[in-house]
Design a protein around this motif. Structure first.
Motif, PDB file in Angstrom:
ATOM      1  N   THR A  46       0.597  -1.240   0.152  1.00 46.10           N
ATOM      2  CA  THR A  46      -0.078   0.259  -0.025  1.00 46.10           C
ATOM      3  C   THR A  46       0.870   1.239  -0.124  1.00 46.10           C
ATOM      4  N   LEU A  47       2.042   1.170  -0.743  1.00 38.52           N
ATOM      5  CA  LEU A  47       2.833   2.339  -0.915  1.00 38.52           C
ATOM      6  C   LEU A  47       2.148   3.584  -1.789  1.00 38.52           C
ATOM      7  N   ASP A  48       1.144   3.298  -2.326  1.00 39.43           N
ATOM      8  CA  ASP A  48       0.446   4.383  -3.169  1.00 39.43           C
ATOM      9  C   ASP A  48      -0.319   5.449  -2.233  1.00 39.43           C
ATOM     10  N   GLU A  49      -0.572   5.244  -0.987  1.00 39.03           N
ATOM     11  CA  GLU A  49      -1.325   6.131  -0.152  1.00 39.03           C
ATOM     12  C   GLU A  49      -0.166   6.995   0.342  1.00 39.03           C
ATOM     13  N   LEU A  50       1.083   6.679   0.646  1.00 41.60           N
ATOM     14  CA  LEU A  50       1.965   7.423   1.131  1.00 41.60           C
ATOM     15  C   LEU A  50       2.635   8.241  -0.107  1.00 41.60           C
ATOM     16  N   LEU A  87      10.603   5.316   1.991  1.00 43.39           N
ATOM     17  CA  LEU A  87      11.544   5.320   0.983  1.00 43.39           C
ATOM     18  C   LEU A  87      11.220   4.560  -0.254  1.00 43.39           C
ATOM     19  N   ALA A  88      10.479   3.581  -0.159  1.00 44.72           N
ATOM     20  CA  ALA A  88      10.204   2.791  -1.347  1.00 44.72           C
ATOM     21  C   ALA A  88       8.868   3.545  -2.241  1.00 44.72           C
ATOM     22  N   ALA A  89       8.124   4.210  -1.536  1.00 42.67           N
ATOM     23  CA  ALA A  89       7.201   5.318  -2.327  1.00 42.67           C
ATOM     24  C   ALA A  89       7.928   6.146  -2.950  1.00 42.67           C
ATOM     25  N   LEU A  90       9.113   6.698  -2.393  1.00 42.41           N
ATOM     26  CA  LEU A  90       9.655   7.767  -3.096  1.00 42.41           C
ATOM     27  C   LEU A  90      10.413   7.148  -4.219  1.00 42.41           C
ATOM     28  N   LYS A  91      10.883   5.968  -4.273  1.00 40.39           N
ATOM     29  CA  LYS A  91      11.724   5.600  -5.394  1.00 40.39           C
ATOM     30  C   LYS A  91      10.690   5.112  -6.359  1.00 40.39           C
ATOM     31  N   PHE A  92       9.519   4.605  -6.149  1.00 38.49           N
ATOM     32  CA  PHE A  92       8.347   4.246  -7.246  1.00 38.49           C
ATOM     33  C   PHE A  92       7.968   5.522  -7.859  1.00 38.49           C
ATOM     34  N   LEU A  93       7.823   6.620  -7.023  1.00 45.17           N
ATOM     35  CA  LEU A  93       7.419   7.944  -7.499  1.00 45.17           C
ATOM     36  C   LEU A  93       8.494   8.669  -8.506  1.00 45.17           C
ATOM     37  N   GLN A  94       9.670   8.431  -8.206  1.00 41.25           N
ATOM     38  CA  GLN A  94      10.735   8.802  -8.798  1.00 41.25           C
ATOM     39  C   GLN A  94      10.853   8.120 -10.251  1.00 41.25           C
ATOM     40  N   ARG A  95      10.904   6.939 -10.147  1.00 44.34           N
ATOM     41  CA  ARG A  95      10.821   6.106 -11.473  1.00 44.34           C
ATOM     42  C   ARG A  95       9.731   6.548 -12.649  1.00 44.34           C
ATOM     43  N   ALA A  96       8.383   6.838 -11.888  1.00 44.89           N
ATOM     44  CA  ALA A  96       7.139   7.286 -12.586  1.00 44.89           C
ATOM     45  C   ALA A  96       7.654   8.719 -13.315  1.00 44.89           C
ATOM     46  N   ALA A  97       8.126   9.581 -12.411  1.00 50.83           N
ATOM     47  CA  ALA A  97       8.364  10.886 -12.669  1.00 50.83           C
ATOM     48  C   ALA A  97       9.255  10.929 -13.942  1.00 50.83           C
ATOM     49  N   ASP A  98      10.438   9.912 -13.851  1.00 51.50           N
ATOM     50  CA  ASP A  98      11.379   9.823 -14.838  1.00 51.50           C
ATOM     51  C   ASP A  98      10.937   9.155 -16.052  1.00 51.50           C
ATOM     52  N   TRP A 106       1.096   3.852 -10.960  1.00 50.10           N
ATOM     53  CA  TRP A 106       1.889   5.148 -10.608  1.00 50.10           C
ATOM     54  C   TRP A 106       2.105   6.034 -11.567  1.00 50.10           C
ATOM     55  N   ARG A 107       1.817   5.712 -12.690  1.00 54.24           N
ATOM     56  CA  ARG A 107       1.914   6.835 -13.776  1.00 54.24           C
ATOM     57  C   ARG A 107       0.770   7.814 -13.687  1.00 54.24           C
ATOM     58  N   GLU A 108      -0.549   7.299 -12.948  1.00 55.73           N
ATOM     59  CA  GLU A 108      -1.652   8.092 -12.879  1.00 55.73           C
ATOM     60  C   GLU A 108      -1.271   9.003 -11.653  1.00 55.73           C
ATOM     61  N   ILE A 109      -0.707   8.482 -10.801  1.00 59.21           N
ATOM     62  CA  ILE A 109      -0.544   9.237  -9.586  1.00 59.21           C
ATOM     63  C   ILE A 109       0.238  10.250  -9.729  1.00 59.21           C
ATOM     64  N   ILE A 110       1.343  10.064 -10.795  1.00 62.83           N
ATOM     65  CA  ILE A 110       2.233  11.271 -10.926  1.00 62.83           C
ATOM     66  C   ILE A 110       1.712  12.462 -11.867  1.00 62.83           C
ATOM     67  N   GLU A 111       0.738  11.758 -12.722  1.00 58.11           N
ATOM     68  CA  GLU A 111       0.233  12.756 -13.687  1.00 58.11           C
ATOM     69  C   GLU A 111      -0.705  13.786 -13.188  1.00 58.11           C
ATOM     70  N   GLU A 112      -1.471  13.359 -11.912  1.00 62.09           N
ATOM     71  CA  GLU A 112      -2.568  14.059 -11.327  1.00 62.09           C
ATOM     72  C   GLU A 112      -1.913  15.111 -10.560  1.00 62.09           C
TER      73      GLU A 112
END
Length: 369
Positions: A46-50, A87-98, A106-112
């Motif tokens: 449940t990393l997406d919540e973070l 930290l894992a949530a940040l790493k997934f976010l960073q991958r999506a942002a890159d 994760w792509r949807e989260i970063i797009e919103e």
């Protein structure tokens, strides 16, 4: 420097997930486990919540990660020992942002929401000198505190405190805020799990999935006697809870309580664990379990006399109902339906009385008097 009182900042790339994190599972931990493997194991935590919280509010300094500087993969590294989900949530976010190929969510989260400018470059952390410096904090937080690990993870952490840090049960109790008997039972349960792991006839993955049931079973006299386990044993004595001459019984115990890939356990509900302990105290019930290829818990429980209290309760309840009916039944002495019901009751009562030698004579004697 045991614990640095100052919050420092670094980039996500400079922080390493902990390959010794108990939450990864016993088979997935070790100093050589790759970061990509760890991240994949944490994918469903449940990393997406973070992540959404970080995008909306940033990374608050009061939620700083706790890290230790130690060798990892042959190099000095900042390893996160508290805050791996963050930290894992940040790493997934960073991958999506890159723009890396990653799960759609994760792509949807970063797009919103556009990430804060310094989210991946200024991650707050507090450095400690060694893992031992925060044992008490981690123990209280995850064993007895508000962010509890799963039962097997708690027990593994307690075992590490005892074996790696050479602590007594009482010392562990003081560190994590638990009770000494609970610490002892967790340790013995974990050592029993490891002992099962070494037995070919035991499907240990079924045991680990229901570790809390294993923990509960060890408090019963039946399990302790059947396996010859000393639940009061000191750590040195408890490292091998079941003696060699009881390994066959250990395999039986694991099969009955947890099952395997071919057979379901006979104990289907954790509420039956205490009853299972009573079954193991009965020689007749144990002989039935050991000789039957597909034993029934209900049959074993009956052979152990386990249903006696329930039968007594039913008979006493019936007697109470009859006594209540007697106070008013005389009003309906001409009722054919009541007469038929009384006949059924009388036949059942006579049959029940016949089970006990002399009881019918005693009842007749009481009637004559």
């Amino acid at each position: 420097m045991a614990v640095n009182n100052e919050i420092e900042y670094t980039s996500v790339d400079q922080l390493m997930l902990d390959p010794l994190n108990p939450r990864l599972g016993r088979g997935n931990t070790g100093p050589t486990v790759k970061q990509s493997t760890i991240l994949n194991l944490m994918r469903d935590w449940t990393l997406d919540e973070l992540a959404v919280s970080f995008l909306e509010s940033g990374f608050w300094p009061q939620e700083a990660l706790i890290v230790v500087r130690e060798k990892l993969y042959g190099k000095d590294a900042l390893v996160v020992i508290e805050g791996n989900r963050r930290l894992a949530a940040l790493k997934f976010l960073q991958r999506a942002a890159d723009g890396e190929k990653i799960d759609r969510r994760w792509r949807e989260i970063i797009e919103e929401t556009i990430p804060p400018a310094d989210l991946f470059e200024r991650v707050p952390y507090i450095e400690v000198e060694t893992r031992k410096d925060v044992e008490a904090f981690l123990g209280f937080r995850h064993v007895t505190g508000i962010k509890e690990w799963k039962p097997a993870e708690k027990a593994e952490y307690i075992a590490k405190l005892i074996e790696n840090s050479k602590l007594t049960y009482a010392q562990v109790m003081r560190k994590i805020g638990s009770k000494t008997p609970t610490v002892r039972q967790n340790y013995i349960s974990y050592r029993l799990l490891l002992q099962m792991e070494g037995q070919e006839k035991i499907a240990v993955e079924y045991v680990e999935d229901k570790f809390s049931v294993l923990f509960l079973s060890l408090r019963t006299d039946g399990v302790q006697r059947y396996l010859d386990i000393d639940i009061q044993a000191d750590p040195d004595e408890a490292r091998k809870p079941v003696p060699d001459e009881k390994l066959k019984e250990l395999a039986n115990f694991a099969l009955w309580l947890f099952g395997d890939e071919k057979r379901q356990p006979i104990v289907r509900d954790s509420r039956q664990v205490d009853q299972f302990g009573r079954v193991l105290l009965s020689k007749k019930a144990v002989e039935y379990l050991e000789r039957s290829p597909r034993p029934s818990f209900e049959v074993a429980f009956s052979l152990a006399g386990g249903d006696e209290p329930e039968i007594i309760r039913l008979v006493e309840e019936a007697a109470d109902n009859v006594e209540s009916a007697l106070s008013r039944a005389h009003r309906y002495a001409k009722s054919k339906k009541l007469r038929k019901a009384a006949q059924r009751l009388g036949e059942d009562a006579l049959q029940l009385a016949s089970l006990f030698a002399g009881l019918r004579d005693e009842l007749n004697a009481d009637k004559d008097n």
